[in-house]
Motif scaffolding. Sequence first.
Motif, PDB file in Angstrom:
ATOM      1  N   GLN A  44       0.839  -0.976  -0.049  1.00  0.00           N
ATOM      2  CA  GLN A  44      -0.109  -0.153  -0.126  1.00  0.00           C
ATOM      3  C   GLN A  44       0.785   1.184   0.005  1.00  0.00           C
ATOM      4  O   GLN A  44       0.286   2.495   0.134  1.00  0.00           O
ATOM      5  N   THR A  70      -6.789  -8.134   0.030  1.00  0.00           N
ATOM      6  CA  THR A  70      -6.435  -6.802  -0.278  1.00  0.00           C
ATOM      7  C   THR A  70      -5.633  -6.855  -1.808  1.00  0.00           C
ATOM      8  O   THR A  70      -5.916  -6.120  -2.872  1.00  0.00           O
ATOM      9  N   HIS A  74      -7.443  -4.815  -5.026  1.00  0.00           N
ATOM     10  CA  HIS A  74      -7.059  -3.426  -5.572  1.00  0.00           C
ATOM     11  C   HIS A  74      -6.597  -3.732  -7.012  1.00  0.00           C
ATOM     12  O   HIS A  74      -5.960  -4.812  -7.445  1.00  0.00           O
TER      13      HIS A  74
END
Length: 118
Positions: A44, A70, A74
Amino acid sequence: MTSKTILLVEDDFAIRDVIQDLLETEGFDVVPAANGKQALDYLQDGQSRPDLVILDLMTPIVTGWQVLDTLRRHPDLLHVPVIVVTAAQANRPSGATELLSKPFRLDDLFESVHRHLH
């Protein structure tokens, strides 16, 4: 030629260290993460994108399941191959590219890595 970057998420230091050393010997850049939080921090930061992720599902603080979720949510990380290495799962988890059950042979891991990066 730029070397490929592998995010290695494994909480067992001995396993992580051996895999990292061997992958680096083969010319890969390896980013080690001892837990899922370290992996998410790397993913991130907005600057770094791995070419492949080797992911243990049973990691402290943030689980590998959460890291996998995640990655798949994304848009910039959606297509990064994820090799799950775990003793906790008999079938390939949704979102994983491949599953290697622990204990696994290092040759099998390297074959998988090369298959997804070449």
